[in-house]
Design an enzyme around this catalytic site. Structure first.
Site, PDB file in Angstrom:
ATOM      1  N   CYS A  76       0.841  -1.206   0.000  1.00 41.56           N
ATOM      2  CA  CYS A  76       0.000   0.000   0.000  1.00 41.56           C
ATOM      3  C   CYS A  76       0.879   1.261   0.000  1.00 41.56           C
ATOM      4  O   CYS A  76       1.856   1.343   0.751  1.00 41.56           O
ATOM      5  CB  CYS A  76      -0.918  -0.007   1.227  1.00 41.56           C
ATOM      6  SG  CYS A  76      -2.018   1.424   1.238  1.00 41.56           S
ATOM      7  N   CYS A  80       0.170   4.946   6.933  1.00 43.93           N
ATOM      8  CA  CYS A  80      -0.468   4.770   8.251  1.00 43.93           C
ATOM      9  C   CYS A  80       0.547   4.125   9.211  1.00 43.93           C
ATOM     10  O   CYS A  80       1.019   3.005   8.953  1.00 43.93           O
ATOM     11  CB  CYS A  80      -1.716   3.915   8.119  1.00 43.93           C
ATOM     12  SG  CYS A  80      -2.834   4.517   6.833  1.00 43.93           S
ATOM     13  N   CYS A  83       0.422   0.358  10.324  1.00 46.29           N
ATOM     14  CA  CYS A  83       0.007  -0.683   9.382  1.00 46.29           C
ATOM     15  C   CYS A  83       1.166  -1.468   8.757  1.00 46.29           C
ATOM     16  O   CYS A  83       2.033  -0.890   8.092  1.00 46.29           O
ATOM     17  CB  CYS A  83      -0.835  -0.059   8.284  1.00 46.29           C
ATOM     18  SG  CYS A  83      -1.423  -1.305   7.112  1.00 46.29           S
ATOM     19  N   CYS A 120     -16.365  -9.673   5.810  1.00 40.76           N
ATOM     20  CA  CYS A 120     -15.721  -8.406   5.449  1.00 40.76           C
ATOM     21  C   CYS A 120     -14.521  -8.662   4.545  1.00 40.76           C
ATOM     22  O   CYS A 120     -13.691  -9.521   4.842  1.00 40.76           O
ATOM     23  CB  CYS A 120     -15.221  -7.695   6.704  1.00 40.76           C
ATOM     24  SG  CYS A 120     -16.486  -7.485   7.947  1.00 40.76           S
ATOM     25  N   CYS A 151     -19.424  -6.709   3.829  1.00 41.62           N
ATOM     26  CA  CYS A 151     -18.742  -5.473   4.222  1.00 41.62           C
ATOM     27  C   CYS A 151     -17.443  -5.401   3.428  1.00 41.62           C
ATOM     28  O   CYS A 151     -16.843  -6.446   3.140  1.00 41.62           O
ATOM     29  CB  CYS A 151     -18.450  -5.510   5.724  1.00 41.62           C
ATOM     30  SG  CYS A 151     -17.554  -4.058   6.326  1.00 41.62           S
ATOM     31  N   CYS A 211     -19.592   1.496   8.510  1.00 36.06           N
ATOM     32  CA  CYS A 211     -18.794   0.877   9.570  1.00 36.06           C
ATOM     33  C   CYS A 211     -17.591   1.788   9.752  1.00 36.06           C
ATOM     34  O   CYS A 211     -16.811   1.975   8.818  1.00 36.06           O
ATOM     35  CB  CYS A 211     -18.352  -0.518   9.132  1.00 36.06           C
ATOM     36  SG  CYS A 211     -17.214  -1.301  10.293  1.00 36.06           S
ATOM     37  N   ARG A 283     -17.792  -2.916  17.894  1.00 31.54           N
ATOM     38  CA  ARG A 283     -16.990  -4.122  17.642  1.00 31.54           C
ATOM     39  C   ARG A 283     -15.639  -4.078  18.326  1.00 31.54           C
ATOM     40  O   ARG A 283     -14.853  -3.158  18.136  1.00 31.54           O
ATOM     41  CB  ARG A 283     -16.782  -4.326  16.138  1.00 31.54           C
ATOM     42  CG  ARG A 283     -16.023  -5.617  15.859  1.00 31.54           C
ATOM     43  CD  ARG A 283     -15.840  -5.872  14.397  1.00 31.54           C
ATOM     44  NE  ARG A 283     -17.114  -5.941  13.724  1.00 31.54           N
ATOM     45  CZ  ARG A 283     -17.281  -5.638  12.435  1.00 31.54           C
ATOM     46  NH1 ARG A 283     -16.268  -5.248  11.718  1.00 31.54           N
ATOM     47  NH2 ARG A 283     -18.464  -5.744  11.883  1.00 31.54           N
TER      48      ARG A 283
HETATM   49  S1  SF4 Z   1      -4.222   1.076   6.876  1.00 31.55           S
HETATM   50 FE1  SF4 Z   1      -2.572   0.062   5.700  1.00 31.55          FE
HETATM   51  S2  SF4 Z   1      -3.604  -0.764   3.914  1.00 31.55           S
HETATM   52 FE2  SF4 Z   1      -4.992   0.781   4.786  1.00 31.55          FE
HETATM   53  S3  SF4 Z   1      -4.493   2.688   3.761  1.00 31.55           S
HETATM   54 FE3  SF4 Z   1      -3.202   2.644   5.588  1.00 31.55          FE
HETATM   55  S4  SF4 Z   1      -1.264   1.707   4.921  1.00 31.55           S
HETATM   56 FE4  SF4 Z   1      -2.803   1.247   3.354  1.00 31.55          FE
END
Ligand code: SF4
Length: 336
Positions: A76, A80, A83, A120, A151, A211, A283
């Site tokens: 990705c 974040c 993540c 999901c 979901c 959600c 949740r």
């Molecule tokens: S949480 Fe992870 S997968 Fe989702 S947008 Fe952020 S970096 Fe990408």
């Protein structure tokens, strides 16, 4: 009863001086200060309030089971900080192309056989391209045809994409606010808070269920936790499903090594979500594998009534179904 907190257990909410009620939806407006007052309550008082609200709107011993699969993993472009799927962090998560329709159907059938009622599908994208939406739409229709609620969590949506997903049979779109606006920049810099709110608005405009929740234990203050709950509760209407995640610290991500949150503070956050969003399914999401049974029991007592079921979340572990079955038996809980 504290004067700052609306009494959500009676019909007296409109008379409370510090709360405003939306004339159409009847939902309350919560200030961050009001939620901080809730979080500051003596623990027993807070749980008691949460229980009163919970029992007014839900079967107190029923928990909804959702199964989550990653239909496209890793790589990705976003940053974040929690993540393991962000391409820029070296976490050992292997990139995986989109699963085939057959693989998704087989997983959904297995989830249903194990007792899940919602399925999901998550994908690690900034947002889906049109060809991705076409493929996910096929998956959604196939899962829906099995009799499961559907979901999806696919990142930011562009105009028209939410509608296409809804037409394919999507019941819920997940898009989390993650944290309070003032703390958000500490966690993510590649998109802003308003981007998230815009996607949520697109989803709402189609009539789909929302959600939306957040993550706690990322080093935020109690004030920021109150700020997150206020943002969620003041969405109008508030989300039907509210995942409260506990940070799972993954080596290689910037948040690895963050000071651990007191587990009772997590329980308090669940209680605040329950009190401020009485009808939502709250949740208990990521982080459950690291939680003791006693803390999970307190979370259910605080109003959590939905969990991820199965042995894996998107990339991190989740208590195996058998362990959950045993815990449910011990607590006298049943699945919805
Ligand atoms: S949480 Fe992870 S997968 Fe989702 S947008 Fe952020 S970096 Fe990408």
């Amino acid at each position: 009863m504290n004067q700052l907190i609306p009494d959500v257990t009676s019909n007296a909410t409109a008379r409370q001086p510090d709360s405003m009620t939306n004339a159409i939806t009847g939902s309350l407006h919560w200030s961050v200060a009001q939620i901080e007052v809730l979080l500051d309550l003596p623990f027993s008082d807070l749980i008691h309030r949460a229980q009163l609200v919970h029992r007014q709107h839900h079967d107190a011993n029923a928990v909804q089971l959702s199964t989550l699969i990653s239909v496209k993993t890793g790589g990705c472009p976003e940053d974040c900080g929690y993540c393991p799927q962000a391409a820029r962090y070296h976490t050992g998560v292997e990139d995986q192309d989109m699963l085939s329709l057959t693989e998704v159907i087989a997983t959904a059938e297995a989830a249903k056989a194990q007792g899940a009622s919602r399925f999901c599908m998550g994908a690690a994208w900034r947002g889906p391209k049109q060809r991705d939406i076409d493929k996910v739409a096929e998956m959604i229709s196939a899962v829906k045809a099995l009799g499961l609620e559907t979901c999806a969590t696919l990142g930011m949506l562009k105009s028209g994409q939410a509608e296409q997903l809804r037409q394919a049979g999507l019941d819920y779109y997940n898009h989390n606010l993650d944290t309070a606006p003032e703390f958000y920049g500490e966690i993510i810099t590649t998109r802003d808070y308003q981007d998230r709110l815009d996607t949520l608005e697109q989803v709402r405009a189609t009539g789909m269920h929302v959600c939306c929740g957040g993550i706690v234990g990322m080093g935020e203050s109690r004030h920021a936790r109150a700020g997150l709950i206020a943002q969620l509760a003041n969405l109008d209407p508030y989300p039907e499903s509210v995942p409260i995640n506990h940070l799972v610290q993954v080596a290689g991500t910037p948040l690895h090594g963050t000071e651990a949150l007191d587990p009772l503070e997590f329980v308090r956050t669940i209680a605040a979500a329950r009190i401020t969003m009485p009808k939502a399914m709250v949740r208990l999401s990521a982080g459950r594998q690291e939680m003791s049974e006693a803390i999970q029991a307190l979370c259910f007592l605080a109003g959590a009534n939905s969990i991820f079921y199965g042995d894996k979340l998107l990339t991190t572990g989740n208590p195996e179904a058998q362990r959950d079955d045993a815990l449910f038996k011990k607590l006298g809980l049943h699945s919805l």
